[in-house]
Design a protein around this motif. Structure first.
Motif, PDB file in Angstrom:
ATOM      1  N   VAL A  70       0.850  -1.187   0.000  1.00 50.25           N
ATOM      2  CA  VAL A  70       0.000   0.000   0.000  1.00 50.25           C
ATOM      3  C   VAL A  70       0.887   1.239   0.000  1.00 50.25           C
ATOM      4  O   VAL A  70       1.958   1.245   0.601  1.00 50.25           O
ATOM      5  CB  VAL A  70      -0.980   0.012   1.199  1.00 50.25           C
ATOM      6  CG1 VAL A  70      -1.935  -1.156   1.098  1.00 50.25           C
ATOM      7  CG2 VAL A  70      -0.265  -0.016   2.524  1.00 50.25           C
ATOM      8  N   ARG A  71       0.440   2.243  -0.722  1.00 47.19           N
ATOM      9  CA  ARG A  71       1.161   3.511  -0.801  1.00 47.19           C
ATOM     10  C   ARG A  71       0.180   4.648  -0.562  1.00 47.19           C
ATOM     11  O   ARG A  71      -0.961   4.580  -0.997  1.00 47.19           O
ATOM     12  CB  ARG A  71       1.781   3.713  -2.181  1.00 47.19           C
ATOM     13  CG  ARG A  71       2.887   2.774  -2.502  1.00 47.19           C
ATOM     14  CD  ARG A  71       3.515   3.093  -3.863  1.00 47.19           C
ATOM     15  NE  ARG A  71       4.341   1.997  -4.302  1.00 47.19           N
ATOM     16  CZ  ARG A  71       5.558   1.736  -3.850  1.00 47.19           C
ATOM     17  NH1 ARG A  71       6.082   2.520  -2.949  1.00 47.19           N
ATOM     18  NH2 ARG A  71       6.242   0.710  -4.299  1.00 47.19           N
ATOM     19  N   SER A  72       0.667   5.656   0.097  1.00 42.18           N
ATOM     20  CA  SER A  72      -0.171   6.837   0.290  1.00 42.18           C
ATOM     21  C   SER A  72       0.368   7.973  -0.569  1.00 42.18           C
ATOM     22  O   SER A  72       1.559   8.034  -0.873  1.00 42.18           O
ATOM     23  CB  SER A  72      -0.180   7.247   1.762  1.00 42.18           C
ATOM     24  OG  SER A  72       1.110   7.574   2.202  1.00 42.18           O
ATOM     25  N   ALA A 121       3.110   4.747   5.021  1.00 40.25           N
ATOM     26  CA  ALA A 121       2.898   4.147   3.704  1.00 40.25           C
ATOM     27  C   ALA A 121       3.332   5.068   2.565  1.00 40.25           C
ATOM     28  O   ALA A 121       3.136   4.741   1.402  1.00 40.25           O
ATOM     29  CB  ALA A 121       1.427   3.772   3.540  1.00 40.25           C
ATOM     30  N   ILE A 178       4.490   0.077   1.728  1.00 38.24           N
ATOM     31  CA  ILE A 178       4.672  -0.844   2.847  1.00 38.24           C
ATOM     32  C   ILE A 178       3.663  -1.976   2.667  1.00 38.24           C
ATOM     33  O   ILE A 178       2.571  -1.748   2.147  1.00 38.24           O
ATOM     34  CB  ILE A 178       4.478  -0.112   4.195  1.00 38.24           C
ATOM     35  CG1 ILE A 178       4.890  -0.971   5.376  1.00 38.24           C
ATOM     36  CG2 ILE A 178       3.055   0.395   4.348  1.00 38.24           C
ATOM     37  CD1 ILE A 178       4.977  -0.200   6.706  1.00 38.24           C
ATOM     38  N   LEU A 182       2.502  -2.762   7.801  1.00 43.69           N
ATOM     39  CA  LEU A 182       1.693  -1.633   8.264  1.00 43.69           C
ATOM     40  C   LEU A 182       1.008  -1.980   9.576  1.00 43.69           C
ATOM     41  O   LEU A 182       1.011  -1.187  10.514  1.00 43.69           O
ATOM     42  CB  LEU A 182       0.669  -1.245   7.205  1.00 43.69           C
ATOM     43  CG  LEU A 182      -0.322  -0.149   7.596  1.00 43.69           C
ATOM     44  CD1 LEU A 182       0.393   1.153   7.944  1.00 43.69           C
ATOM     45  CD2 LEU A 182      -1.335   0.066   6.483  1.00 43.69           C
ATOM     46  N   VAL A 190      -6.880   1.062   5.179  1.00 45.54           N
ATOM     47  CA  VAL A 190      -6.519   1.150   3.761  1.00 45.54           C
ATOM     48  C   VAL A 190      -7.773   1.204   2.893  1.00 45.54           C
ATOM     49  O   VAL A 190      -7.906   2.064   2.013  1.00 45.54           O
ATOM     50  CB  VAL A 190      -5.615  -0.032   3.347  1.00 45.54           C
ATOM     51  CG1 VAL A 190      -5.428  -0.072   1.839  1.00 45.54           C
ATOM     52  CG2 VAL A 190      -4.270   0.048   4.057  1.00 45.54           C
ATOM     53  N   MET A 210      -4.787   6.522  -0.560  1.00 40.67           N
ATOM     54  CA  MET A 210      -3.976   5.298  -0.615  1.00 40.67           C
ATOM     55  C   MET A 210      -4.281   4.525  -1.872  1.00 40.67           C
ATOM     56  O   MET A 210      -5.395   4.584  -2.402  1.00 40.67           O
ATOM     57  CB  MET A 210      -4.229   4.413   0.606  1.00 40.67           C
ATOM     58  CG  MET A 210      -3.576   4.887   1.864  1.00 40.67           C
ATOM     59  SD  MET A 210      -3.577   3.574   3.111  1.00 40.67           S
ATOM     60  CE  MET A 210      -2.101   3.980   3.976  1.00 40.67           C
TER      61      MET A 210
END
Length: 97
Positions: free
Chosen positions: A13-15, A49, A53, A58, A82, A91
């Motif tokens: 996951v990425r923000s 994130a 991650i 996370l 998420v 995200m």
């Protein structure tokens, strides 16, 4: 949580956001045209994130910051955060290779 919506532990996951303001543990995030007020738990999740991650990592970071959840599993709590933030554009989720 339904198995149909269960993110794999290895999913990354990425923000991302355009601008943010942090105050008192909360975070006000601008992503596109949407403004979202994040709780301290969600704020921590998007901060860790930022560069990507896994879901399981996370969950571990959230447990380190806030302790074990009172009910449920830490992984499920991370997944809920998420899944709540993906539609807000804060995200994104990448499937594991």
């Amino acid at each position: 949580m339904s198995d149909a919506y269960r993110l794999p532990d290895g999913a990354v996951v990425r923000s991302s956001w355009d601008d943010a303001l942090e105050r008192g543990g909360e975070m006000l995030v601008l992503a596109g045209n949407d403004v979202t007020l994040l709780s301290p738990l969600a704020a921590e999740a998007v901060l860790v994130a930022r560069h990507g991650i896994t879901v399981v990592a996370l969950a571990e970071r959230l447990v380190c910051a806030f302790g074990e959840p009172e009910r449920g599993d830490a992984g499920d709590v991370a997944r809920e955060v998420v899944l709540a933030l993906v539609p807000r554009g804060v995200m994104t989720v990448e499937s594991p290779q």
